[in-house]
Write a protein that holds these residues in place. Structure first.
Motif, PDB file in Angstrom:
ATOM      1  N   GLY A   1       0.788  -1.228   0.000  1.00  0.00           N
ATOM      2  CA  GLY A   1       0.000   0.000   0.000  1.00  0.00           C
ATOM      3  C   GLY A   1       0.814   1.268   0.000  1.00  0.00           C
ATOM      4  N   HIS A   2       2.142   1.160  -0.105  1.00  0.00           N
ATOM      5  CA  HIS A   2       2.987   2.359  -0.093  1.00  0.00           C
ATOM      6  C   HIS A   2       2.859   3.194  -1.357  1.00  0.00           C
ATOM      7  CE1 HIS A   2       4.998   0.738   3.460  1.00  0.00           C
ATOM      8  NE2 HIS A   2       5.588   1.896   3.589  1.00  0.00           N
ATOM      9  N   GLY A   3       2.604   2.554  -2.477  1.00  0.00           N
ATOM     10  CA  GLY A   3       2.631   3.289  -3.740  1.00  0.00           C
ATOM     11  C   GLY A   3       1.317   3.920  -4.137  1.00  0.00           C
ATOM     12  N   ALA A   4       0.307   3.846  -3.285  1.00  0.00           N
ATOM     13  CA  ALA A   4      -1.008   4.368  -3.658  1.00  0.00           C
ATOM     14  C   ALA A   4      -0.979   5.882  -3.786  1.00  0.00           C
ATOM     15  CB  ALA A   4      -2.043   3.947  -2.614  1.00  0.00           C
ATOM     16  N   GLU A   5      -1.361   6.393  -4.955  1.00  0.00           N
ATOM     17  CA  GLU A   5      -1.369   7.831  -5.208  1.00  0.00           C
ATOM     18  C   GLU A   5      -2.773   8.384  -5.404  1.00  0.00           C
ATOM     19  OE1 GLU A   5       1.140   9.761  -5.030  1.00  0.00           O
ATOM     20  OE2 GLU A   5       2.868   8.426  -5.127  1.00  0.00           O
ATOM     21  N   ALA A   6      -3.736   7.507  -5.710  1.00  0.00           N
ATOM     22  CA  ALA A   6      -5.113   7.939  -5.947  1.00  0.00           C
ATOM     23  C   ALA A   6      -6.035   6.777  -5.627  1.00  0.00           C
ATOM     24  CB  ALA A   6      -5.298   8.381  -7.397  1.00  0.00           C
TER      25      ALA A   6
ATOM     26  N   GLY B   1       7.336  -2.303  -0.046  1.00  0.00           N
ATOM     27  CA  GLY B   1       7.357  -3.564  -0.775  1.00  0.00           C
ATOM     28  C   GLY B   1       8.481  -3.599  -1.792  1.00  0.00           C
ATOM     29  N   ALA B   2       9.249  -4.680  -1.791  1.00  0.00           N
ATOM     30  CA  ALA B   2      10.432  -4.769  -2.650  1.00  0.00           C
ATOM     31  C   ALA B   2      10.067  -4.791  -4.133  1.00  0.00           C
ATOM     32  CB  ALA B   2      11.242  -6.015  -2.286  1.00  0.00           C
ATOM     33  N   VAL B   3       9.032  -5.533  -4.493  1.00  0.00           N
ATOM     34  CA  VAL B   3       8.709  -5.707  -5.910  1.00  0.00           C
ATOM     35  C   VAL B   3       8.108  -4.443  -6.516  1.00  0.00           C
ATOM     36  CG1 VAL B   3       7.216  -6.940  -7.524  1.00  0.00           C
ATOM     37  CG2 VAL B   3       8.526  -8.207  -5.825  1.00  0.00           C
ATOM     38  N   GLY B   4       7.091  -3.869  -5.872  1.00  0.00           N
ATOM     39  CA  GLY B   4       6.465  -2.671  -6.423  1.00  0.00           C
ATOM     40  C   GLY B   4       7.444  -1.534  -6.591  1.00  0.00           C
ATOM     41  N   TYR B   5       8.317  -1.373  -5.610  1.00  0.00           N
ATOM     42  CA  TYR B   5       9.365  -0.344  -5.671  1.00  0.00           C
ATOM     43  C   TYR B   5      10.287  -0.584  -6.871  1.00  0.00           C
ATOM     44  CZ  TYR B   5      13.980   1.509  -4.246  1.00  0.00           C
ATOM     45  OH  TYR B   5      15.208   2.112  -4.209  1.00  0.00           O
TER      46      TYR B   5
ATOM     47  N   LEU C   1       9.785  -2.267  -9.640  1.00  0.00           N
ATOM     48  CA  LEU C   1       9.167  -2.175 -10.963  1.00  0.00           C
ATOM     49  C   LEU C   1       9.267  -0.771 -11.548  1.00  0.00           C
ATOM     50  CD1 LEU C   1       5.949  -4.343 -10.436  1.00  0.00           C
ATOM     51  CD2 LEU C   1       7.974  -4.943 -11.773  1.00  0.00           C
ATOM     52  N   GLY C   2       9.381   0.244 -10.687  1.00  0.00           N
ATOM     53  CA  GLY C   2       9.535   1.602 -11.180  1.00  0.00           C
ATOM     54  C   GLY C   2      10.973   2.040 -11.344  1.00  0.00           C
ATOM     55  N   GLY C   3      11.909   1.226 -10.916  1.00  0.00           N
ATOM     56  CA  GLY C   3      13.337   1.567 -10.954  1.00  0.00           C
ATOM     57  C   GLY C   3      13.921   1.458  -9.567  1.00  0.00           C
ATOM     58  N   GLY C   4      13.638   2.468  -8.732  1.00  0.00           N
ATOM     59  CA  GLY C   4      14.065   2.420  -7.338  1.00  0.00           C
ATOM     60  C   GLY C   4      15.362   3.160  -7.082  1.00  0.00           C
ATOM     61  N   ILE C   5      15.264   4.307  -6.386  1.00  0.00           N
ATOM     62  CA  ILE C   5      16.434   5.126  -6.060  1.00  0.00           C
ATOM     63  C   ILE C   5      16.628   5.100  -4.553  1.00  0.00           C
ATOM     64  CG2 ILE C   5      17.423   7.449  -6.091  1.00  0.00           C
ATOM     65  CD1 ILE C   5      15.764   7.973  -8.617  1.00  0.00           C
ATOM     66  N   GLY C   6      17.692   4.468  -4.093  1.00  0.00           N
ATOM     67  CA  GLY C   6      17.932   4.311  -2.670  1.00  0.00           C
ATOM     68  C   GLY C   6      19.129   5.081  -2.167  1.00  0.00           C
TER      69      GLY C   6
ATOM     70  N   ASN D   1       8.246   6.446 -10.224  1.00  0.00           N
ATOM     71  CA  ASN D   1       8.049   6.358  -8.771  1.00  0.00           C
ATOM     72  C   ASN D   1       7.909   7.726  -8.112  1.00  0.00           C
ATOM     73  OD1 ASN D   1       8.099   3.585  -8.805  1.00  0.00           O
ATOM     74  ND2 ASN D   1      10.153   3.387  -7.935  1.00  0.00           N
ATOM     75  N   PHE D   2       8.255   8.792  -8.821  1.00  0.00           N
ATOM     76  CA  PHE D   2       8.154  10.148  -8.284  1.00  0.00           C
ATOM     77  C   PHE D   2       7.025  10.948  -8.939  1.00  0.00           C
ATOM     78  CE2 PHE D   2      12.378   8.851  -7.214  1.00  0.00           C
ATOM     79  CZ  PHE D   2      12.681   9.499  -6.034  1.00  0.00           C
TER      80      PHE D   2
END
Length: 456
Positions: free
Chosen positions: A76-81, A137-141, A143-148, A415-416
């Motif tokens: 549920g971290h990526g929910a934007e709408a 979540g590791a997978v959802g993050y 899938l967009g690339g992921g900047i850590g 992701n942004f």
């Protein structure tokens, strides 16, 4: 308004899966699809909380027969709408994890958060290239690339993905990697959604037991000189070092650490996966820039990577806007201080600038769909007072965007990018050539657009 589901078909679905099926109005549905940001509340027709890959197949088959759009949520971290209508496949129950230490591979279920992956890998002296928060979540993050926190040294997290298992729109379980379904593999590394439902990801791990990193805090009159020093200092950092800043207006409430409550501070974050002595030498100019209020930069185990950014583990109502910048210089610092700094009246809890570049600018040798590789920085604006969400936060964010318009990148990583139902935002998350290839790949793998993604 939802649709009327065929009750006999729902009963058959319930009998076929080992997970749980909820329809609108049933107890447990809201909890299953709750978001990290509680200001976002979904209202689907049906939810399938899957417990196995076969459950995903059954859910997809039901949706196909019923003509329902399908969306996926894990943590549920990526929910934007809000999601209204259709089916949500909740993958949080797909939490299998195995580590192949000899091959340096982690096999990560679609519902797994980063924290257990970090702990399991550390037993072998290994680490995943993660994001700043280990509760995501590791997978959802990915899938967009992921900047850590270590992005300049290691690149996007998706650059380390070596394969996926997915369920396709026609209900098949397939593998996507360099050798098999390579077009889908290319798209899944950075293309985010609208392709298939990922059930498992294979990630290459890096050899990393410790690093030199953490954050220091400046307050009051030290904020401006520290910020200006960071701007010049970060421009000359080697690619092995990754840094970011955050202007924080911390409320005087329970939750934040007591030394920060009720204060406006500048946090300077730093991560260097090398020798401690070299890390100390690299970071010394920041410590010398102004009086330090709190200092938490030191040698740390790789398992403590989340302490660098100290992102909250518990969710709360938030309004977020993000974009990428080509450059961030002293003129941009002027804008940040004037419109978001101390005394500016900005409605933001946090204003964050991450320096990227280095390894993030280099694509994988076999190519990926990640957008935003040409940018030098990311900028995120976060408000936490719901009374500001409708007017004050958007207006101040727009003022900042207008002032920085000459340096805002043409592409902002997905992701942004916020709500992708906005066509203007959606069209700016990949370069045109990547966007065209993604469209073709989505059409190939999901010709009826069952996996709802992007503008309608």
């Amino acid at each position: 308004m939802g649709i009327e589901l065929d009750t006999s078909a729902v009963a058959r679905l319930r009998a076929a899966v080992t997970g749980t099926v909820y329809v609108r109005g049933e107890e447990g549905l809201a909890a299953e699809i709750s978001c990290f940001n509680p200001a976002i509340r979904h209202d689907p027709d049906i939810v399938v909380a899957v417990a196995s890959e076969e459950d995903v197949v059954e859910a997809v088959g039901f949706a196909r027969e019923a003509g329902l759009p399908v969306r996926v949520q894990a943590t549920g971290h990526g929910a934007e709408a809000p999601i209204v209508g259709g089916m949500i496949v909740s993958t949080r129950g797909l939490d299998r994890l195995s580590i192949d230490a000899e091959a340096r591979r982690a096999h990560i279920g679609a519902g797994l958060r980063w924290a257990p992956v970090i702990v399991a890998a550390a037993e072998h002296g290994l680490a995943p290239v993660t994001g700043s928060s280990t509760s995501v979540g590791a997978v959802g993050y990915s899938l967009g690339g992921g900047i850590g926190p270590l992005a300049r040294h290691y690149g996007f997290t998706s650059d380390w993905v070596r394969g996926f298992r997915v369920v396709t729109a026609d209900g098949r379980i397939v593998t996507a990697d360099r050798q098999t379904n390579s077009d889908l593999f290319w798209a899944l590394r950075g293309g985010k959604g609208g392709l298939a439902i990922v059930t498992e990801m294979t990630l290459e791990l890096v050899a990393l037991r410790s690093l030199y990193g953490g954050s220091v805090f400046f307050e009051g009159g030290a904020i401006e000189p520290a910020l200006r020093a960071w701007i010049d200092w970060s421009a000359d950092l080697p690619d092995e070092a990754t840094t970011s800043i955050a202007l924080l207006s911390v409320p005087d409430l329970d939750g934040p650490p007591p030394p920060l409550r009720g204060r406006t501070v500048l946090s300077v974050r730093f991560a260097f996966p090398g020798e401690t002595a070299e890390g100390e030498k690299l970071f010394a100019p920041i410590r010398d820039a102004a009086p330090v209020y709190l200092d938490f930069v030191a040698e740390m185990p790789a398992t403590a990577v989340a302490s660098i950014h100290n992102d909250p583990e518990e969710g709360g109502p938030t309004w977020i806007r993000g974009f990428m910048l080509d450059t961030f210089d002293q003129d941009a610092g002027d804008v940040l201080l004037e419109l978001a700094g101390p005394g500016s009246g900005a409605p933001f809890l946090a204003v964050e600038v991450r320096q990227i570049g280095g390894a993030t600018a280099r694509d994988t040798d076999d190519g990926s769909a990640v957008g935003g590789r040409d940018s030098g920085y990311t900028l995120s604006l976060l408000a936490a007072d719901p009374s500001t969400f409708a007017e004050a936060a958007p207006a101040r964010a727009q003022a900042i965007a207008d002032a920085l318009r000459d340096r805002i990148s043409a592409i902002t990583n997905v992701n942004f990018a916020g709500d992708l139902a906005d066509r203007a935002a959606f069209e700016k998350v990949w370069p045109s050539a990547v966007q065209e290839r993604l469209t073709a790949t989505r059409t190939q793998w999901d010709p009826d657009r069952m996996f709802a993604f992007g503008p309608a």
